[in-house]
Design an enzyme around this catalytic site. Structure first.
Site, PDB file in Angstrom:
ATOM      1  N   ARG A   2     -48.863  10.472 -17.491  1.00  0.00           N
ATOM      2  CA  ARG A   2     -50.311  10.964 -18.122  1.00  0.00           C
ATOM      3  C   ARG A   2     -49.947  12.415 -18.450  1.00  0.00           C
ATOM      4  O   ARG A   2     -48.858  12.953 -18.170  1.00  0.00           O
ATOM      5  CB  ARG A   2     -51.148  11.003 -17.099  1.00  0.00           C
ATOM      6  CG  ARG A   2     -51.930   9.647 -17.115  1.00  0.00           C
ATOM      7  CD  ARG A   2     -52.917   9.407 -15.873  1.00  0.00           C
ATOM      8  NE  ARG A   2     -52.039   9.585 -14.649  1.00  0.00           N
ATOM      9  CZ  ARG A   2     -52.566   9.304 -13.319  1.00  0.00           C
ATOM     10  NH1 ARG A   2     -53.990   9.051 -13.357  1.00  0.00           N
ATOM     11  NH2 ARG A   2     -51.990   9.109 -12.241  1.00  0.00           N
TER      12      ARG A   2
ATOM     13  N   ARG B 155     -55.875   0.125 -26.631  1.00  0.00           N
ATOM     14  CA  ARG B 155     -56.107   1.227 -25.705  1.00  0.00           C
ATOM     15  C   ARG B 155     -57.214   1.140 -24.883  1.00  0.00           C
ATOM     16  O   ARG B 155     -57.027   1.504 -23.513  1.00  0.00           O
ATOM     17  CB  ARG B 155     -56.157   2.658 -26.387  1.00  0.00           C
ATOM     18  CG  ARG B 155     -55.965   4.085 -25.676  1.00  0.00           C
ATOM     19  CD  ARG B 155     -57.425   4.393 -25.706  1.00  0.00           C
ATOM     20  NE  ARG B 155     -57.549   5.928 -25.061  1.00  0.00           N
ATOM     21  CZ  ARG B 155     -57.161   6.007 -23.653  1.00  0.00           C
ATOM     22  NH1 ARG B 155     -57.295   5.177 -23.105  1.00  0.00           N
ATOM     23  NH2 ARG B 155     -57.302   7.243 -23.208  1.00  0.00           N
TER      24      ARG B 155
ATOM     25  N   ASN C 137     -48.190  -6.590  -1.900  1.00  0.00           N
ATOM     26  CA  ASN C 137     -48.786  -6.511  -3.303  1.00  0.00           C
ATOM     27  C   ASN C 137     -49.984  -7.461  -3.378  1.00  0.00           C
ATOM     28  O   ASN C 137     -49.876  -8.524  -3.073  1.00  0.00           O
ATOM     29  CB  ASN C 137     -47.807  -7.117  -4.279  1.00  0.00           C
ATOM     30  CG  ASN C 137     -48.325  -7.067  -5.726  1.00  0.00           C
ATOM     31  OD1 ASN C 137     -49.406  -7.096  -6.206  1.00  0.00           O
ATOM     32  ND2 ASN C 137     -47.513  -6.768  -6.603  1.00  0.00           N
ATOM     33  N   ILE C 138     -51.107  -6.643  -3.499  1.00  0.00           N
ATOM     34  CA  ILE C 138     -52.167  -7.468  -3.449  1.00  0.00           C
ATOM     35  C   ILE C 138     -52.480  -8.786  -4.328  1.00  0.00           C
ATOM     36  O   ILE C 138     -53.359  -9.685  -4.260  1.00  0.00           O
ATOM     37  CB  ILE C 138     -53.835  -6.483  -3.700  1.00  0.00           C
ATOM     38  CG1 ILE C 138     -53.537  -6.007  -4.847  1.00  0.00           C
ATOM     39  CG2 ILE C 138     -53.635  -5.484  -2.698  1.00  0.00           C
ATOM     40  CD1 ILE C 138     -54.973  -5.230  -5.160  1.00  0.00           C
TER      41      ILE C 138
ATOM     42  N   TYR D 168     -57.803  -0.686 -20.504  1.00  0.00           N
ATOM     43  CA  TYR D 168     -58.011  -0.388 -19.304  1.00  0.00           C
ATOM     44  C   TYR D 168     -59.323   0.127 -18.848  1.00  0.00           C
ATOM     45  O   TYR D 168     -60.126  -0.425 -17.725  1.00  0.00           O
ATOM     46  CB  TYR D 168     -57.201   1.116 -18.987  1.00  0.00           C
ATOM     47  CG  TYR D 168     -57.515   1.709 -17.904  1.00  0.00           C
ATOM     48  CD1 TYR D 168     -56.883   1.491 -16.644  1.00  0.00           C
ATOM     49  CD2 TYR D 168     -58.095   3.140 -18.009  1.00  0.00           C
ATOM     50  CE1 TYR D 168     -57.263   2.150 -15.607  1.00  0.00           C
ATOM     51  CE2 TYR D 168     -58.023   3.841 -16.897  1.00  0.00           C
ATOM     52  CZ  TYR D 168     -57.626   3.321 -15.625  1.00  0.00           C
ATOM     53  OH  TYR D 168     -57.764   4.164 -14.652  1.00  0.00           O
TER      54      TYR D 168
END
Length: 387
Positions: free
Chosen positions: A234, A181, A75-76, A184
Site C-alpha cells: 500500500r 479494482r 489457513n482458514i 475488494y
C-alpha cells in the site's frame, strides 16, 4: 499486565476473555496481541499462517506470556480445527484478508475468495455457537463519494455532506464491473451485509470495524526484503520502499486523491474499547480513522520525504517524486475514490474515543522503524545486485 479490577465504560468489572484472533500474525494483529498481553488479563488463541510479527510474544515458550497466548498455524480456507478454536473462545476477531490495492484488479478471484468466501465459515461458526464476532472490514466499502460526481467547479464539492463518510447514511458507490479494482470493496461489503443479516435473523452479536489507513511499525512489507520482489504494498509502504532505496516516489495519476491516516496505537485503543464494552459495541459499525490527518497523496509524499531525511540523516534526492498513470502502476481495470474522510460521531458517542497522534508524529515513528529495520538490508541487496 493490568489489574483484574479493570472496569468498562459503565463501571462494570471486565471479566477475562479468551479471544480467537484470526490473522493474529499480521500488522494489526501483532499490535493488538501486544496490547492485550501487556495491558489486560485476556488470553489469545492466535491463528495465522505466519507468526514472524508476534514471535517476540511466543518465544521462549517459558516466557511470562506462555499461558496467555497460543499460536495455531492454520489457513482458514481448509482447516477443520477452525470451528473448535472458535468454540473455545468467548470472542472471535477476524482480521484475515487480502488488502493490497495492487492485487484487486490483478488477482480479483483471490481477492473475492479471501474477503468473502473464506470469511463465511467464521461468521457461520460464530452464529451457530453463539459467539461474539468483531469483523474487520474496510473504508473501501464506501467506494466513491457523492461529491466526486459533481462538476469540478461545483461549490458543493466543499460541503462535508457530499464527501464525509458516515456508517449509517453514506451510500456505497462503486465503479463499473470491468473496473476490477472494486472486487475488494464489493467482497467486503457483501460479508458486512451477511454479518448484519445474521445479527438480525439469528441473533449474532457482532461489531464491524472500518479502518481508514492504519499506519505504524510492521505494516505491509518491503519488496525483496520481507516480501516478494515484484510485490506492490500500500501507498505508505510503497513510499517507504522508495525512500529506503533513494528512488523517486511514484505518484499515481498525479497523487491528487485525498486520504486520512491514523497511528496504529491510536486505532488499537479503539479496538480494545470494542472488545471490553460489548453492550456499547454490539450491532454497530465503526469508522476508525483520523479526519484531522487528511492530505493528498502528493502532500503525503512530500511530508514523508522531509521526515525520512530527518530520521535517516540523508538529504532528499534531486527529483523526489515522479508521476505515473494508474494503468502503468496497477494495470488495466484500476479505479479509485477521490476522498476518504471518516465521520467519527458513532464511535465517539458509543465509546468516547478520539484519535490523538498527528500525521507528522505517526510518520516519524513509522519511518524511524523502517529505517532501523530495513536500511542496511536494502544497501546489501543493492550492492549484491550491482556487483
Amino acid at each position: 499486565m493490568a489489574s483484574a479490577t479493570r472496569v468498562d465504560l459503565d463501571g462494570n468489572p471486565i471479566k477475562p476473555l479468551t479471544i480467537c484472533m484470526i490473522g493474529a500474525g499480521g500488522f494489526i494483529g501483532s499490535h493488538l496481541c501486544e496490547k492485550l498481553i501487556h495491558e489486560t488479563p485476556h488470553k489469545i488463541l492466535a491463528l495465522d499462517v505466519y507468526n514472524d510479527k508476534i514471535r517476540h510474544l511466543l518465544e521462549p515458550e517459558t516466557s511470562e506470556y506462555a499461558d496467555r497466548i497460543q499460536f495455531h498455524r492454520l489457513n482458514i480456507k481448509h482447516d477443520s480445527r477452525l470451528e473448535g478454536l472458535i468454540k473455545m473462545a468467548d470472542l472471535t476477531i477476524n482480521l484475515a484478508a487480502i488488502c493490497t490495492p495492487a492485487d484487486y484488479n490483478t488477482r480479483p478471484l483471490d481477492t473475492i475468495y479471501s474477503n468473502f468466501i473464506d470469511a463465511l465459515p467464521v461468521v457461520k461458526y460464530c452464529s451457530e455457537n453463539n459467539k461474539r464476532l468483531i469483523h474487520f472490514s474496510t473504508c473501501e466499502v464506501y467506494g466513491k463519494t457523492i461529491g466526486s460526481f459533481l462538476p469540478k467547479d461545483s461549490p458543493l464539492r466543499q460541503d462535508p455532506e457530499y464527501y464525509v463518510l458516515k456508517e449509517d447514511t453514506s451510500p456505497c458507490i462503486f465503479g463499473a464491473i470491468d473496473k476490477q479494482r472494486w472486487s475488494y470493496a464489493c467482497a467486503k461489503q457483501l460479508i458486512e451485509r451477511l454479518i448484519y443479516a445474521e445479527g438480525a435473523e439469528n441473533g449474532l452479536e457482532f461489531t464491524i470495524v472500518r479502518p481508514f489507513n492504519w499506519i505504524g511499525p510492521r505494516m505491509d512489507f518491503i519488496p525483496g526484503i520481507d516480501g516478494p520482489s515484484e510485490g506492490v504494498p500500500r501507498v505508505l509502504a510503497c513510499f517507504s520502499n522508495n525512500l529506503l532505496r533513494r528512488e523517486p516516489l511514484k505518484l499515481v495519476d498525479g497523487g491528487e486523491s485525498q486520504r486520512t491516516f491514523i497511528y496504529i496505537k491510536d486505532a488499537i485503543e479503539a479496538v480494545l474499547l470494542m472488545i471490553e464494552n460489548p453492550a456499547r459495541a454490539n450491532g454497530h459499525i465503526f469508522n476508525v480513522g483520523n479526519p484531522n490527518n487528511e492530505v493528498t497523496v502528493r502532500q503525503l509524499a512530500e511530508m514523508m520525504t522531509e521526515v525520512y531525511s530527518k530520521v535517516s540523516g540523508e538529504p532528499p534526492i534531486d527529483s523526489p517524486t515522479v508521476d505515473v498513470t494508474s494503468k502503468e502502476f496497477y494495470g488495466v481495470g484500476y479505479d479509485d475514490s477521490d476522498k476518504r474522510i471518516p465521520d467519527m460521531t458513532i464511535i465517539n458517542t458509543q465509546l468516547g474515543w478520539n484519535p490523538k497522534t498527528s500525521l507528522w508524529d505517526l510518520l516519524e515513528s513509522t519511518l524511524t522503524y523502517q529505517h532501523r529495520t530495513y536500511a542496511e538490508a536494502i544497501k546489501k541487496a543493492i550492492a549484491k545486485s550491482t556487483s
